[in-house]
Write a protein that holds these residues in place. Structure first.
Motif, PDB file in Angstrom:
ATOM      1  N   LYS A 159     -21.298 -60.453 -32.814  1.00 43.87           N
ATOM      2  CA  LYS A 159     -19.956 -60.933 -33.155  1.00 43.87           C
ATOM      3  C   LYS A 159     -18.928 -59.804 -33.122  1.00 43.87           C
ATOM      4  N   ALA A 160     -19.346 -58.599 -33.518  1.00 44.40           N
ATOM      5  CA  ALA A 160     -18.400 -57.481 -33.563  1.00 44.40           C
ATOM      6  C   ALA A 160     -17.964 -57.037 -32.169  1.00 44.40           C
ATOM      7  N   LEU A 161     -18.728 -57.446 -31.150  1.00 46.94           N
ATOM      8  CA  LEU A 161     -18.387 -57.068 -29.778  1.00 46.94           C
ATOM      9  C   LEU A 161     -17.477 -58.090 -29.091  1.00 46.94           C
ATOM     10  N   TYR A 162     -17.352 -59.281 -29.660  1.00 42.35           N
ATOM     11  CA  TYR A 162     -16.636 -60.372 -28.994  1.00 42.35           C
ATOM     12  C   TYR A 162     -15.276 -59.939 -28.438  1.00 42.35           C
ATOM     13  N   ARG A 163     -14.474 -59.318 -29.275  1.00 41.08           N
ATOM     14  CA  ARG A 163     -13.099 -59.000 -28.879  1.00 41.08           C
ATOM     15  C   ARG A 163     -12.788 -57.509 -28.951  1.00 41.08           C
ATOM     16  N   SER A 164     -13.841 -56.696 -29.107  1.00 44.85           N
ATOM     17  CA  SER A 164     -13.618 -55.253 -29.287  1.00 44.85           C
ATOM     18  C   SER A 164     -13.792 -54.446 -28.005  1.00 44.85           C
ATOM     19  N   ILE A 165     -14.433 -55.025 -27.003  1.00 42.48           N
ATOM     20  CA  ILE A 165     -14.621 -54.294 -25.753  1.00 42.48           C
ATOM     21  C   ILE A 165     -14.218 -55.170 -24.570  1.00 42.48           C
ATOM     22  N   THR A 166     -13.639 -54.526 -23.579  1.00 39.34           N
ATOM     23  CA  THR A 166     -13.196 -55.201 -22.358  1.00 39.34           C
ATOM     24  C   THR A 166     -13.703 -54.403 -21.160  1.00 39.34           C
ATOM     25  N   GLU A 167     -14.066 -55.132 -20.113  1.00 38.87           N
ATOM     26  CA  GLU A 167     -14.639 -54.482 -18.934  1.00 38.87           C
ATOM     27  C   GLU A 167     -14.275 -55.302 -17.703  1.00 38.87           C
ATOM     28  N   GLU A 168     -14.034 -54.614 -16.597  1.00 34.43           N
ATOM     29  CA  GLU A 168     -13.816 -55.314 -15.327  1.00 34.43           C
ATOM     30  C   GLU A 168     -15.159 -55.781 -14.801  1.00 34.43           C
ATOM     31  N   ILE A 169     -15.320 -57.080 -14.686  1.00 35.54           N
ATOM     32  CA  ILE A 169     -16.598 -57.618 -14.201  1.00 35.54           C
ATOM     33  C   ILE A 169     -16.330 -58.644 -13.107  1.00 35.54           C
ATOM     34  N   PRO A 170     -17.334 -58.947 -12.287  1.00 29.42           N
ATOM     35  CA  PRO A 170     -17.142 -59.925 -11.202  1.00 29.42           C
ATOM     36  C   PRO A 170     -16.749 -61.302 -11.739  1.00 29.42           C
ATOM     37  N   ASP A 171     -15.847 -61.939 -11.011  1.00 27.41           N
ATOM     38  CA  ASP A 171     -15.471 -63.313 -11.353  1.00 27.41           C
ATOM     39  C   ASP A 171     -16.532 -64.308 -10.891  1.00 27.41           C
ATOM     40  N   ASP A 172     -17.303 -63.904  -9.893  1.00 20.58           N
ATOM     41  CA  ASP A 172     -18.284 -64.796  -9.270  1.00 20.58           C
ATOM     42  C   ASP A 172     -19.552 -64.896 -10.130  1.00 20.58           C
ATOM     43  N   TYR A 173     -20.425 -65.781  -9.697  1.00 13.59           N
ATOM     44  CA  TYR A 173     -21.732 -65.996 -10.342  1.00 13.59           C
ATOM     45  C   TYR A 173     -22.659 -64.827  -9.996  1.00 13.59           C
ATOM     46  N   TYR A 174     -23.316 -64.265 -11.003  1.00 17.96           N
ATOM     47  CA  TYR A 174     -24.332 -63.235 -10.770  1.00 17.96           C
ATOM     48  C   TYR A 174     -25.299 -63.245 -11.942  1.00 17.96           C
ATOM     49  N   THR A 175     -26.455 -62.641 -11.754  1.00 15.80           N
ATOM     50  CA  THR A 175     -27.439 -62.584 -12.833  1.00 15.80           C
ATOM     51  C   THR A 175     -27.928 -61.161 -13.052  1.00 15.80           C
ATOM     52  N   VAL A 176     -28.357 -60.909 -14.269  1.00  8.46           N
ATOM     53  CA  VAL A 176     -29.017 -59.664 -14.662  1.00  8.46           C
ATOM     54  C   VAL A 176     -30.447 -60.025 -15.034  1.00  8.46           C
ATOM     55  N   PRO A 177     -31.448 -59.454 -14.371  1.00  6.31           N
ATOM     56  CA  PRO A 177     -32.841 -59.857 -14.621  1.00  6.31           C
ATOM     57  C   PRO A 177     -33.270 -59.636 -16.073  1.00  6.31           C
ATOM     58  N   ILE A 178     -33.902 -60.638 -16.644  1.00  3.35           N
ATOM     59  CA  ILE A 178     -34.463 -60.511 -17.984  1.00  3.35           C
ATOM     60  C   ILE A 178     -35.668 -59.566 -17.940  1.00  3.35           C
ATOM     61  N   MET A 188     -27.049 -67.107 -30.113  1.00  2.00           N
ATOM     62  CA  MET A 188     -27.220 -66.615 -31.479  1.00  2.00           C
ATOM     63  C   MET A 188     -26.135 -65.594 -31.840  1.00  2.00           C
ATOM     64  N   PRO A 189     -24.959 -66.016 -32.326  1.00  2.00           N
ATOM     65  CA  PRO A 189     -23.961 -65.058 -32.807  1.00  2.00           C
ATOM     66  C   PRO A 189     -24.529 -64.263 -33.984  1.00  2.00           C
ATOM     67  N   THR A 190     -24.630 -62.964 -33.825  1.00  2.00           N
ATOM     68  CA  THR A 190     -25.448 -62.169 -34.736  1.00  2.00           C
ATOM     69  C   THR A 190     -24.716 -60.923 -35.195  1.00  2.00           C
ATOM     70  N   GLY A 191     -25.299 -60.238 -36.147  1.00  2.00           N
ATOM     71  CA  GLY A 191     -24.902 -58.894 -36.496  1.00  2.00           C
ATOM     72  C   GLY A 191     -23.881 -58.761 -37.608  1.00  2.00           C
ATOM     73  N   ALA A 192     -23.820 -57.534 -38.160  1.00  2.00           N
ATOM     74  CA  ALA A 192     -22.933 -57.202 -39.266  1.00  2.00           C
ATOM     75  C   ALA A 192     -21.722 -56.426 -38.748  1.00  2.00           C
TER      76      ALA A 192
END
Length: 659
Positions: A511-530, A454-458
């Motif tokens: 949508k406003a976050l798509y290209r406005s923030i960058t972060e070093e994150i793992p290249d591998d598969y991982y999950t964040v619990p819902i 759901m691409p969202t937001g103003a």
């Protein structure tokens, strides 16, 4: 009178068709008797239409899915559904297929390859698209058949489902039961066409009209057409002309139908005519017919006795709430390597989709322009080259059909990720989300393994129809899960967790976050619990609860105010992390809840109410909230800036600090 043609049907099949035809008629007669006795509360009679259901069920292979309506008892009986379970379903008893949670044919049975309807006429046709797509992808060489009524063809779902089936070349039979009336509205007040044979050509779909009261014609024609759709992988549309001899339901009566119509159709009774044919052709004797009916009657009486003896369901709130969701225990996956790379928010989502496609060969992505074009935001760019157009599928503009198709794929043990071009556009598929996906497991223990992106937001000058924050629409709906990441790490991990989860998940991506923030994150598969929030910042004086872009607004406000605050990034909205919120509130005693959504009726209201109810004695100030103005989202930047709560957060923060 009906003219029967044997069409080389063997004697054993002729007799079987009679047994299957007379059984639903005798059940109906029993139910009408029980209705008059006050032992059942409601009945949708299919008397006069039995040949359609029975002919279809007997013509198809038992592994082929049928999606019936509420006057298709013969589908269930011909597929061998145990009568005692069927009757318990009608009576809301525990041995029914929905544990007393629904009635009639609002259920499915994977064992019998049947998916029942919901009351909204039409959505089952898109579900059939998904099942047929699964059959096509798995090379099963099976057909699928879905029923609709003449009234249901006026729904947008009919158009969307036929168009999607045609575009995707699905092995699917659409069967319109044309009984002349949509409840009480005659055909001439529903549409201008004279026959549904006029509809099919508009979708490049072969169309046929059959006598729905002629069991041999139905059986023979559906067999031929099923062979065609299996062989050619093309949909067909069939119109079965028939008539119901009772009301839409018994309470509605039949006064609106001219008496001469009843007299004409009584002469075309499917059971009486076929019985007469079998006697005339010496295929059965009167004695054999009586023996068949007695055996069926004994089975009906025994099943009803079982139903009468079964106790009503015992309500248990915890079980009712648990059953809204398919059982699932998330086991957190951590990266296997330490390799990291800088990724924008949009890159993290793309990376998650790629890794999920690698892990799950039965994962299908669907959406408008997501293949070669890569989606309007380019999230799916490059995926079609890697995974093929079978798995990364462009769709027509038909949100309802695509979401329904996702549900159909889930019934066949596929996973799907569906991209809404903008979150705003899910209104066109709202019914599928809140009534099919959300209620599926509760009704008949079928997981709806669908993720909707759901691409969202103003904040991007998108105006009223491309900028809404509509998460609160679904927050109120049990059976759904909702996640809303604020940063690249969570965007990837929550997406992968959502795809792993067999329950329907709405994945909001700002949508406003798509290209406005960058972060070093793992290249591998991982999950964040819902369901697990995180402290984005720690402090002592107050608690700020936020999610999505509002987390960044909160950080900026705290920095400007030099405040000491716990900033809780909810990450998940349904369920939301009450434990972390309570822990922080008990520590600070002051709370500000921020959301980008308009303030009235927003998720912040529920969170504020919960805090007030559960931590009132620990509060040093009222729970305060900040949200956008209670208006539509304006286009002009100056108006949009005024609409959003960014500037008001600072004032509310001061008010809370100095209360």
């Amino acid at each position: 009178m009906i003219a029967f043609e044997r069409n080389n049907i063997d004697q054993e099949t002729l007799i079987r068709l009679y047994k299957e035809l007379v059984k639903p008629r005798m059940i109906e007669e029993k139910m009408l008797f029980l209705l008059r006795q006050g032992k059942i509360s409601k009945w949708f009679s299919g008397i006069g239409q039995e040949a359609v259901s029975v002919g279809v069920a007997c013509a198809l292979e038992k592994e082929e899915y049928i999606l019936p309506l509420h006057r298709n008892l013969g589908i269930f009986t011909s597929r061998g559904v145990p009568l005692h379970r069927l009757f318990c379903q009608f009576q809301g008893k525990p041995s029914g297929f929905t544990k007393g949670r629904d009635r009639s044919f609002h259920f499915g049975s994977k064992e019998h390859h049947i998916v029942g309807m919901i009351s909204h006429l039409g959505p089952q046709m898109a579900v059939a698209d998904g099942i047929a797509l699964a059959e096509k992808l798995s090379r099963s060489n099976r057909a699928t058949l879905v029923f609709t009524g003449d009234g249901g063809t006026s729904e947008g779902d009919f158009h969307e489902a036929l168009n999607l089936a045609s575009v995707w070349n699905l092995p699917l039979i659409f069967l319109v039961e044309n009984n002349g009336y949509g409840l009480s509205t005659p055909l001439e007040e529903q549409f201008k066409i004279k026959s549904f044979k006029e509809k099919g050509p508009a979708y490049a779909i072969e169309t046929h009209t059959i006598d729905g009261n002629n069991i041999l014609e139905v059986y023979s024609k559906i067999r031929v057409l099923a062979d065609y759709v299996r062989r050619e992988s093309r949909p067909v549309l069939v119109e079965a002309i028939t008539f119901r001899m009772r009301g839409h339901e018994e309470a509605s009566g039949t006064k609106y139908i001219p008496e001469q119509l009843f007299e004409a159709w009584a002469k075309k009774d499917p059971v009486e005519n076929y019985e007469r044919y079998l006697l005339n052709e010496a295929i059965l004797t009167i004695q054999e017919i009586e023996s068949i009916k007695q055996k069926i009657k004994d089975g009906i009486d025994e099943a009803w006795q079982y139903t009468e003896n079964e106790k009503e369901p015992v309500a248990d709130a915890s079980i009712e709430e648990e059953d809204m969701y398919a059982p699932y225990v998330h086991i957190r996956t951590r990266p296997r390597t330490t390799l990291k790379s800088p990724k924008r928010f949009i890159d993290a989502i793309s990376d998650g989709l790629r890794l999920a496609m690698d892990k799950y060969p039965r994962l299908i992505q669907m959406g408008q322009d997501i293949a070669e074009y890569g989606g309007v935001f380019k999230v799916t760019e490059g995926l079609v080259e890697r995974y093929s157009k079978e798995r990364v599928r462009n769709t027509p503009l038909c949100e309802s059909a695509v979401i329904g198709a996702g549900y159909g794929l889930a019934i066949k043990d596929y996973k799907s990720v569906i991209e809404m071009q903008f979150a705003d556009f899910i209104t066109s598929g709202f019914n599928q989300v809140v009534n099919n996906l959300a209620k599926s497991h509760y009704r008949w223990e079928q997981a709806a393994d669908v993720v909707i992106r759901m691409p969202t937001g103003a904040g991007t000058s998108g105006g009223p129809f491309h900028s809404q924050s509509n998460e609160a629409w679904f927050f109120h709906t049990p059976g759904l899960k909702i996640v809303y990441p604020s940063n690249p790490y969570d965007a990837k991990g929550l997406l992968l967790a959502a795809i792993e989860d067999p329950n329907p998940v709405l994945y909001f991506e700002h949508k406003a976050l798509y290209r406005s923030i960058t972060e070093e994150i793992p290249d591998d598969y991982y999950t964040v619990p819902i369901g697990e929030a995180i402290l984005a910042e720690e402090g002592d004086d107050l608690t700020i609860v936020a999610y999505g872009n509002a987390v960044w607004w909160a950080k900026e406000a705290v920095k400007k105010e030099a405040a000491s605050a716990d900033i809780i990034d909810l990450r998940s909205l349904l369920p939301w992390d009450k434990e972390l919120v309570l822990k922080s509130v008990l520590k600070t005693g002051r709370v500000l809840v921020i959301n980008e959504d308009t303030l009235t009726g927003s998720i912040s209201a529920e969170i504020a109410a919960w805090i007030s109810e559960n931590a009132f004695e620990s509060l040093d100030a009222p729970v305060m909230r900040v949200g956008s103005l209670d208006t539509a989202v304006p286009f002009s930047k100056s108006l949009e800036d005024n609409f959003l709560p960014v500037k008001r957060i600072q004032d509310k923060l001061k008010e809370l600090q100095y209360y």
